[in-house]
Write an enzyme that holds these catalytic residues in place. Sequence first.
Site, PDB file in Angstrom:
ATOM      1  N   GLY A 180       0.738  -1.251   0.000  1.00 48.14           N
ATOM      2  CA  GLY A 180       0.000   0.000   0.000  1.00 48.14           C
ATOM      3  C   GLY A 180       0.767   1.300   0.000  1.00 48.14           C
ATOM      4  O   GLY A 180       0.165   2.359  -0.138  1.00 48.14           O
ATOM      5  N   PRO A 226       4.638  -5.088  -0.897  1.00 51.11           N
ATOM      6  CA  PRO A 226       4.615  -3.943  -1.788  1.00 51.11           C
ATOM      7  C   PRO A 226       4.384  -4.366  -3.238  1.00 51.11           C
ATOM      8  O   PRO A 226       4.970  -5.334  -3.716  1.00 51.11           O
ATOM      9  CB  PRO A 226       6.026  -3.357  -1.633  1.00 51.11           C
ATOM     10  CG  PRO A 226       6.875  -4.523  -1.244  1.00 51.11           C
ATOM     11  CD  PRO A 226       6.003  -5.428  -0.434  1.00 51.11           C
ATOM     12  N   GLY A 227       3.518  -3.650  -3.902  1.00 54.35           N
ATOM     13  CA  GLY A 227       3.304  -3.878  -5.338  1.00 54.35           C
ATOM     14  C   GLY A 227       3.705  -2.622  -6.090  1.00 54.35           C
ATOM     15  O   GLY A 227       4.770  -2.520  -6.694  1.00 54.35           O
ATOM     16  N   ARG A 228       2.823  -1.629  -5.976  1.00 58.80           N
ATOM     17  CA  ARG A 228       3.033  -0.343  -6.649  1.00 58.80           C
ATOM     18  C   ARG A 228       4.428   0.234  -6.400  1.00 58.80           C
ATOM     19  O   ARG A 228       5.099   0.673  -7.336  1.00 58.80           O
ATOM     20  CB  ARG A 228       1.967   0.638  -6.131  1.00 58.80           C
ATOM     21  CG  ARG A 228       1.912   1.959  -6.856  1.00 58.80           C
ATOM     22  CD  ARG A 228       1.006   2.938  -6.092  1.00 58.80           C
ATOM     23  NE  ARG A 228      -0.289   2.342  -5.770  1.00 58.80           N
ATOM     24  CZ  ARG A 228      -1.321   2.315  -6.603  1.00 58.80           C
ATOM     25  NH1 ARG A 228      -1.226   2.868  -7.792  1.00 58.80           N
ATOM     26  NH2 ARG A 228      -2.460   1.749  -6.241  1.00 58.80           N
ATOM     27  N   TYR A 283     -10.036   5.141 -11.608  1.00 53.67           N
ATOM     28  CA  TYR A 283      -9.809   5.837 -10.335  1.00 53.67           C
ATOM     29  C   TYR A 283      -9.590   7.337 -10.484  1.00 53.67           C
ATOM     30  O   TYR A 283      -9.313   8.015  -9.500  1.00 53.67           O
ATOM     31  CB  TYR A 283      -8.544   5.301  -9.636  1.00 53.67           C
ATOM     32  CG  TYR A 283      -8.355   3.814  -9.589  1.00 53.67           C
ATOM     33  CD1 TYR A 283      -9.230   3.016  -8.856  1.00 53.67           C
ATOM     34  CD2 TYR A 283      -7.284   3.207 -10.240  1.00 53.67           C
ATOM     35  CE1 TYR A 283      -9.034   1.641  -8.784  1.00 53.67           C
ATOM     36  CE2 TYR A 283      -7.083   1.834 -10.176  1.00 53.67           C
ATOM     37  CZ  TYR A 283      -7.966   1.062  -9.444  1.00 53.67           C
ATOM     38  OH  TYR A 283      -7.764  -0.282  -9.371  1.00 53.67           O
ATOM     39  N   CYS A 342     -13.801   3.335 -28.150  1.00 54.63           N
ATOM     40  CA  CYS A 342     -15.160   3.840 -28.283  1.00 54.63           C
ATOM     41  C   CYS A 342     -15.783   3.967 -26.904  1.00 54.63           C
ATOM     42  O   CYS A 342     -16.646   3.181 -26.508  1.00 54.63           O
ATOM     43  CB  CYS A 342     -15.979   2.912 -29.149  1.00 54.63           C
ATOM     44  SG  CYS A 342     -15.175   2.646 -30.715  1.00 54.63           S
ATOM     45  N   GLU A 343     -15.330   4.960 -26.166  1.00 55.32           N
ATOM     46  CA  GLU A 343     -15.715   5.116 -24.761  1.00 55.32           C
ATOM     47  C   GLU A 343     -15.290   6.527 -24.366  1.00 55.32           C
ATOM     48  O   GLU A 343     -14.113   6.876 -24.508  1.00 55.32           O
ATOM     49  CB  GLU A 343     -14.931   4.059 -23.961  1.00 55.32           C
ATOM     50  CG  GLU A 343     -15.388   3.746 -22.582  1.00 55.32           C
ATOM     51  CD  GLU A 343     -16.729   3.034 -22.549  1.00 55.32           C
ATOM     52  OE1 GLU A 343     -17.604   3.567 -21.867  1.00 55.32           O
ATOM     53  OE2 GLU A 343     -16.893   1.978 -23.191  1.00 55.32           O
ATOM     54  N   TYR A 352       0.051  -1.635 -12.370  1.00 56.46           N
ATOM     55  CA  TYR A 352      -1.375  -1.663 -12.722  1.00 56.46           C
ATOM     56  C   TYR A 352      -1.670  -1.032 -14.082  1.00 56.46           C
ATOM     57  O   TYR A 352      -2.703  -0.392 -14.271  1.00 56.46           O
ATOM     58  CB  TYR A 352      -2.225  -0.999 -11.617  1.00 56.46           C
ATOM     59  CG  TYR A 352      -1.964  -1.598 -10.257  1.00 56.46           C
ATOM     60  CD1 TYR A 352      -2.354  -2.902  -9.984  1.00 56.46           C
ATOM     61  CD2 TYR A 352      -1.300  -0.892  -9.254  1.00 56.46           C
ATOM     62  CE1 TYR A 352      -2.101  -3.480  -8.746  1.00 56.46           C
ATOM     63  CE2 TYR A 352      -1.041  -1.467  -8.014  1.00 56.46           C
ATOM     64  CZ  TYR A 352      -1.442  -2.756  -7.771  1.00 56.46           C
ATOM     65  OH  TYR A 352      -1.188  -3.327  -6.549  1.00 56.46           O
TER      66      TYR A 352
HETATM   67  C1  LIG Z   1      -2.907  -5.083  -4.065  1.00 60.02           C
HETATM   68  C2  LIG Z   1      -2.393  -5.701  -2.849  1.00 60.02           C
HETATM   69  C3  LIG Z   1      -1.108  -5.431  -2.416  1.00 60.02           C
HETATM   70  C4  LIG Z   1      -0.214  -4.422  -3.089  1.00 60.02           C
HETATM   71  O1  LIG Z   1      -0.664  -3.140  -2.902  1.00 60.02           O
HETATM   72  P1  LIG Z   1       0.195  -1.904  -3.455  1.00 60.02           P
HETATM   73  O2  LIG Z   1      -0.652  -0.731  -3.158  1.00 60.02           O
HETATM   74  O3  LIG Z   1       0.388  -2.132  -4.908  1.00 60.02           O
HETATM   75  O4  LIG Z   1       1.472  -1.903  -2.700  1.00 60.02           O
HETATM   76  C5  LIG Z   1      -0.629  -6.114  -1.322  1.00 60.02           C
HETATM   77  N1  LIG Z   1      -1.396  -7.019  -0.659  1.00 60.02           N
HETATM   78  C6  LIG Z   1      -2.653  -7.290  -1.053  1.00 60.02           C
HETATM   79  C7  LIG Z   1      -3.431  -8.293  -0.325  1.00 60.02           C
HETATM   80  C8  LIG Z   1      -3.197  -6.647  -2.149  1.00 60.02           C
HETATM   81  O5  LIG Z   1      -4.445  -6.920  -2.517  1.00 60.02           O
END
Ligand SMILES: *Cc1c(COP(=O)(O)O)cnc(C)c1O
Length: 430
Positions: free
Chosen positions: A247, A290-292, A333, A360-361, A389
Amino acid sequence: MICNNIGVNEKDHLTFAGLDVCELAKKYGTPLYLMDEGKIRENCRTYKEAMGKYFKNALPAYASKAAAFKRMYEIISEEGLGIDVVSVGEIYTAMKAGFPLENAYFHSNNKTDFDVEFAIENGVGYFVVDNEEELFAIERINKGNSKKQKVLLRLTPGIDTHTYEAVNTGKVDSKFGSAIETGQAEEITRLALEMDDIELMGFHCHIGSQVFDSDTFFRGSEIMLAFAGMIKEKYGYELKELSLGGGYGVKYVESDPEIDIAANIRQVSESIKTACAKYKLAEPKIIMEPGRSIVADAGMTLYSVGTIKQIPGYKNYISIDGGMTDNPRYALYGSAYTLFVANKVSAPADFTADVVGRCCESDDIIQPAVTLPKPVRDDIIAVCTTGAYNYSMASNYNRVARPAIVMIHEGKAYQAVKRESLDDLIANDL
Ligand SMILES: *Cc1c(COP(=O)(O)O)cnc(C)c1O
């Protein structure tokens, strides 16, 4: 610049990870995703080093839904991180990339029996169990296997992050997890502890995404450890692992704050130590997901400009050769982005327009009301911070083929994902 991997060269062209993006657009075509391998590795190391330093035992697990393709899993594996996966598709991709699945955490609020069987058969290390029904399914499917299936239970601590509603997942009424407040968290814990083919490793929470205030993580860990303390007292179960989810926010535009992730992790570790002492718990292994913040600033998207439409007295449009099919985040978003005209970065910014795609949107907008040097047909528009994403949310709407992903590492570019062809689009049509 919004990130230190973006620059301008003597031709007034934008550079990314040290390379002229106009040259890359010419060589590989547009639309095109660029990814900076060095930046991905740097972001991985920030987590790995800070978590290693401030926690007794820790593992960052990359939330691979942010960007999932074979090369990504290879890089993550080389950096020694775990992964989060949310579907058999992600598990399969990771497996084909040779990722050690014992370090995979399988999420999702609705795992089918097929999903559960597939994950168990292929040795996925952990299930992050969303609800009781899933727990029963794992217990039933794992019966007779020699190994207990390790699980974390996903709990909702009841925290509202005040971010965008769609990415706010820690509230009691979220579709994800079992709520502490309603007693469902305790009930699922009790059930897991009674099961023979399940090994309860601990608890998980994920509070939201694009979160900037560190307070959210302190409150999250405090509530989770208070719960774990209660469970220890009542059931004698000692928590082994605690996952705090992902997050951390990233900087998309100049007005976004910058997060010092290492400093944040240090503060989180202090609040965890305090809470563990307070609730008489041994410090558990800490997982972060962490993803983002691993991939967002390692990405950029390039487009060619097509039609420029001026509607006198109303507004202007710059149409590009991609759109919501490769980046649906504005449509979903209202996400903010920083844009450049990559072949004349420092020309006077004298033209305000909506940069739109060709689907087309009406909501097919990359960014509304941006002020840029007025482009002409075939100029290159660069959209920054698109590593998370974007590709993973891309679609074939309007039968648009998905762009290629070109990775850049140490001054060299290579294709990590090739561009979809017209034949790819009809490959499954019978
Ligand atoms: C999407 C998600 C993440 C990653 O969130 P980021 O905002 O991209 O860091 C981590 N854990 C869970 C369970 C998620 O659904």
